[in-house]
Write a protein that holds these residues in place. Structure first.
Motif, PDB file in Angstrom:
ATOM      1  N   LEU A  88       0.835  -1.202   0.000  1.00  0.00           N
ATOM      2  CA  LEU A  88       0.000   0.000   0.000  1.00  0.00           C
ATOM      3  C   LEU A  88       0.871   1.255   0.000  1.00  0.00           C
ATOM      4  N   ASN A  89       1.946   1.225   0.755  1.00  0.00           N
ATOM      5  CA  ASN A  89       2.823   2.387   0.846  1.00  0.00           C
ATOM      6  C   ASN A  89       3.502   2.696  -0.486  1.00  0.00           C
ATOM      7  N   TRP A  90       4.043   1.660  -1.157  1.00  0.00           N
ATOM      8  CA  TRP A  90       4.790   1.921  -2.384  1.00  0.00           C
ATOM      9  C   TRP A  90       3.884   2.218  -3.570  1.00  0.00           C
ATOM     10  N   LEU A  91       2.820   1.479  -3.713  1.00  0.00           N
ATOM     11  CA  LEU A  91       1.990   1.660  -4.901  1.00  0.00           C
ATOM     12  C   LEU A  91       1.162   2.936  -4.866  1.00  0.00           C
ATOM     13  N   THR A  92       0.983   3.530  -3.695  1.00  0.00           N
ATOM     14  CA  THR A  92       0.342   4.847  -3.657  1.00  0.00           C
ATOM     15  C   THR A  92       1.310   5.954  -4.075  1.00  0.00           C
ATOM     16  N   LYS A  93       2.604   5.650  -4.088  1.00  0.00           N
ATOM     17  CA  LYS A  93       3.609   6.651  -4.453  1.00  0.00           C
ATOM     18  C   LYS A  93       4.104   6.499  -5.893  1.00  0.00           C
ATOM     19  N   ILE A  94       4.062   5.276  -6.405  1.00  0.00           N
ATOM     20  CA  ILE A  94       4.647   5.012  -7.722  1.00  0.00           C
ATOM     21  C   ILE A  94       3.574   5.131  -8.799  1.00  0.00           C
ATOM     22  N   ARG A  95       3.859   5.891  -9.847  1.00  0.00           N
ATOM     23  CA  ARG A  95       3.000   5.995 -11.020  1.00  0.00           C
ATOM     24  C   ARG A  95       3.868   5.819 -12.254  1.00  0.00           C
ATOM     25  N   HIS A  96       3.704   4.693 -12.921  1.00  0.00           N
ATOM     26  CA  HIS A  96       4.491   4.423 -14.126  1.00  0.00           C
ATOM     27  C   HIS A  96       3.712   3.463 -15.005  1.00  0.00           C
ATOM     28  N   GLN A  97       3.915   3.573 -16.318  1.00  0.00           N
ATOM     29  CA  GLN A  97       3.160   2.751 -17.265  1.00  0.00           C
ATOM     30  C   GLN A  97       3.499   1.268 -17.160  1.00  0.00           C
ATOM     31  N   ASN A  98       4.633   0.933 -16.570  1.00  0.00           N
ATOM     32  CA  ASN A  98       5.012  -0.469 -16.421  1.00  0.00           C
ATOM     33  C   ASN A  98       4.980  -0.939 -14.971  1.00  0.00           C
ATOM     34  N   ILE A  99       4.258  -0.209 -14.139  1.00  0.00           N
ATOM     35  CA  ILE A  99       4.017  -0.603 -12.748  1.00  0.00           C
ATOM     36  C   ILE A  99       2.502  -0.698 -12.559  1.00  0.00           C
ATOM     37  N   ILE A 100       2.043  -1.764 -11.918  1.00  0.00           N
ATOM     38  CA  ILE A 100       0.612  -1.962 -11.715  1.00  0.00           C
ATOM     39  C   ILE A 100       0.013  -0.790 -10.927  1.00  0.00           C
ATOM     40  N   SER A 101      -1.193  -0.395 -11.290  1.00  0.00           N
ATOM     41  CA  SER A 101      -1.861   0.723 -10.611  1.00  0.00           C
ATOM     42  C   SER A 101      -2.760   0.204  -9.492  1.00  0.00           C
ATOM     43  N   LEU A 102      -2.609   0.778  -8.320  1.00  0.00           N
ATOM     44  CA  LEU A 102      -3.467   0.455  -7.179  1.00  0.00           C
ATOM     45  C   LEU A 102      -4.629   1.446  -7.151  1.00  0.00           C
ATOM     46  N   LEU A 103      -5.853   0.933  -7.209  1.00  0.00           N
ATOM     47  CA  LEU A 103      -7.038   1.788  -7.248  1.00  0.00           C
ATOM     48  C   LEU A 103      -7.598   2.072  -5.862  1.00  0.00           C
ATOM     49  N   GLY A 104      -7.448   1.129  -4.938  1.00  0.00           N
ATOM     50  CA  GLY A 104      -8.001   1.339  -3.614  1.00  0.00           C
ATOM     51  C   GLY A 104      -7.684   0.182  -2.690  1.00  0.00           C
ATOM     52  N   TYR A 105      -8.123   0.303  -1.447  1.00  0.00           N
ATOM     53  CA  TYR A 105      -7.907  -0.756  -0.467  1.00  0.00           C
ATOM     54  C   TYR A 105      -9.073  -0.765   0.520  1.00  0.00           C
ATOM     55  N   CYS A 106      -9.138  -1.854   1.265  1.00  0.00           N
ATOM     56  CA  CYS A 106     -10.210  -2.008   2.254  1.00  0.00           C
ATOM     57  C   CYS A 106      -9.696  -2.863   3.402  1.00  0.00           C
ATOM     58  N   ILE A 107     -10.082  -2.495   4.625  1.00  0.00           N
ATOM     59  CA  ILE A 107      -9.784  -3.285   5.817  1.00  0.00           C
ATOM     60  C   ILE A 107     -11.117  -3.622   6.471  1.00  0.00           C
ATOM     61  N   HIS A 108     -11.440  -4.909   6.479  1.00  0.00           N
ATOM     62  CA  HIS A 108     -12.715  -5.362   7.046  1.00  0.00           C
ATOM     63  C   HIS A 108     -12.413  -6.407   8.120  1.00  0.00           C
ATOM     64  N   ASN A 109     -12.624  -6.011   9.373  1.00  0.00           N
ATOM     65  CA  ASN A 109     -12.246  -6.870  10.497  1.00  0.00           C
ATOM     66  C   ASN A 109     -10.763  -7.208  10.381  1.00  0.00           C
ATOM     67  N   GLU A 110     -10.422  -8.480  10.260  1.00  0.00           N
ATOM     68  CA  GLU A 110      -9.016  -8.854  10.137  1.00  0.00           C
ATOM     69  C   GLU A 110      -8.637  -9.218   8.702  1.00  0.00           C
ATOM     70  N   ASP A 113       9.471  -3.909 -21.516  1.00  0.00           N
ATOM     71  CA  ASP A 113       8.580  -3.295 -20.530  1.00  0.00           C
ATOM     72  C   ASP A 113       9.048  -3.562 -19.106  1.00  0.00           C
ATOM     73  N   VAL A 114       9.478  -4.804 -18.844  1.00  0.00           N
ATOM     74  CA  VAL A 114       9.970  -5.154 -17.511  1.00  0.00           C
ATOM     75  C   VAL A 114      11.229  -4.350 -17.195  1.00  0.00           C
ATOM     76  N   ALA A 115      12.127  -4.225 -18.178  1.00  0.00           N
ATOM     77  CA  ALA A 115      13.357  -3.452 -17.970  1.00  0.00           C
ATOM     78  C   ALA A 115      13.039  -1.985 -17.670  1.00  0.00           C
ATOM     79  N   ARG A 116      12.040  -1.434 -18.351  1.00  0.00           N
ATOM     80  CA  ARG A 116      11.669  -0.042 -18.099  1.00  0.00           C
ATOM     81  C   ARG A 116      11.082   0.128 -16.695  1.00  0.00           C
ATOM     82  N   GLY A 117      10.286  -0.860 -16.274  1.00  0.00           N
ATOM     83  CA  GLY A 117       9.747  -0.791 -14.919  1.00  0.00           C
ATOM     84  C   GLY A 117      10.831  -0.835 -13.869  1.00  0.00           C
ATOM     85  N   LEU A 118      11.809  -1.725 -14.047  1.00  0.00           N
ATOM     86  CA  LEU A 118      12.918  -1.813 -13.101  1.00  0.00           C
ATOM     87  C   LEU A 118      13.784  -0.563 -13.131  1.00  0.00           C
TER      88      LEU A 118
END
Length: 341
Positions: free
Chosen positions: A203-225, A263-268
């Motif tokens: 959650l910490n990294w993907l909210t900071k990283i924006r790149h065309q070869n990095i997966i995009s995190l749209l949201g999160y949820c915490i329900h009980n445990e 694409d993988v090389a560009r992401g790295l």
């Protein structure tokens, strides 16, 4: 719909033509041209000698014949006026009905997109508004907090037929937020400390990283445990699925394979050279390389990622054996540049 409309109009048109023809045939002693030329006056030229004698002997019969012709001409004129009028009214009626059906169908599709649910009457429109606002702003450190009820609706209560895959921490489900918008929901059922740490790390990294070869995190949820991460949908699954799945790599041409490698090389490169501080993935394998509908590759699963350089000398050794750099395992710190290895 157009074929049904024609199927209903053509029989009516045929019936009208038959009706008009029957009116014309009802007068056996004259032609259509004579009828239109005579108008409402009496016919002066007899058809046969017999009719001429009858007219000469019985004047009354001639009057009856004139009245008969006048009535017939009126009927023909009425038929010529009424038949097109009726057809015009019917065509107008079916045209209005067709337009009404199209509008109703369009409205129902719009409502289904806004109110797609699993029978519980919960609208997903507010959730879509959040996603759209995040897309529009494009700001870093911004991710939607999603209520558990919305995830239940979008995944149809986490049904088996919506399972996309299964990892070490839980399953990944297909989530449909409307008819056009799909997402992938990772459900983390593991309650251990490692799972908690990996969830927070991702959650910490993907909210900071924006790149065309990095997966995009749209949201999160915490329900009980139980914890959930919502990602963009990758229609072609993982590289592992493509290579070892039912197709056994048949869809991956040489050109696509080279494209995925680039694409993988560009992401790295983005993680190592453009992130501050630099980031090491530590779990780079085919199952964590995802492919979208155009086979664009994106890196995923940042639960084990750590920052590189001198700040990470005392970091706990972790990662998937065989997918981390040997010098990292030997020295206990990630190395980013070739000059440091």
């Amino acid at each position: 719909m157009e074929m049904k409309l024609l199927a209903m109009i053509l029989p009516m048109w045929a019936c009208s033509i038959c009706l008009f023809s029957s009116v014309l045939v009802a007068r056996p002693d004259t032609t259509v041209s004579n009828i239109f030329s005579s108008g409402f006056v009496a016919v002066k030229e007899p058809i046969s000698q017999f009719s001429a004698k009858m007219e000469a002997q019985s004047p009354g019969n001639s009057e009856v014949r004139i009245v008969h012709h006048q009535d017939l001409n009126k009927k023909i004129l009425i038929a010529l006026v009424v038949t097109p009028t009726i057809l015009g009214v019917l065509l107008l009626f079916f045209l209005c009905f067709w337009i009404y059906r199209l509008k109703k169908l369009k409205d129902s599709n719009g409502k289904s997109e806004q109110n797609f649910d699993s029978g519980r009457g919960l609208s997903l429109s507010p959730m879509m508004e959040r996603f759209n606002s995040l897309r529009t702003t494009g700001k870093k450190d911004s991710v939607a907090v999603i209520e558990y009820q919305y995830l239940e609706v979008a995944t149809n209560n986490f049904r088996e037929n919506n399972v996309l895959g299964e990892g070490g921490r839980g399953r990944v489900y297909k989530a449909r937020f409307n008819e056009k918008f799909l997402a992938a929901v990772k459900r983390i059922d593991d309650r251990g400390q490692d799972a908690e740490r990996e969830f927070e790390n991702e959650l910490n990294w993907l909210t900071k990283i924006r790149h065309q070869n990095i997966i995009s995190l749209l949201g999160y949820c915490i329900h009980n445990e139980t914890r959930f991460l919502v990602y963009e949908m990758m229609q072609n699954g993982s590289l592992e699925d493509q290579l070892h799945g039912p197709t056994h790599g048949s869809d991956l041409t040489w050109h696509l394979r080279m494209k995925i490698a680039v694409d993988v090389a560009r992401g790295l490169e983005h993680l190592h050279e453009h992130c501050s501080p630099p980031l090491v993935h530590r779990d780079l394998k085919s199952s964590n390389i995802l492919l979208d509908s155009n086979f664009n590759a994106k890196l995923s699963d940042f639960g084990l990622a750590v920052t590189g350089g001198t700040q990470s000398k005392n970091v706990k050794l972790s990662g998937t054996l065989g997918y981390v750099a040997p010098e990292y395992l030997l020295e206990g710190k990630p190395m980013l540049h070739l000059t440091e290895t």
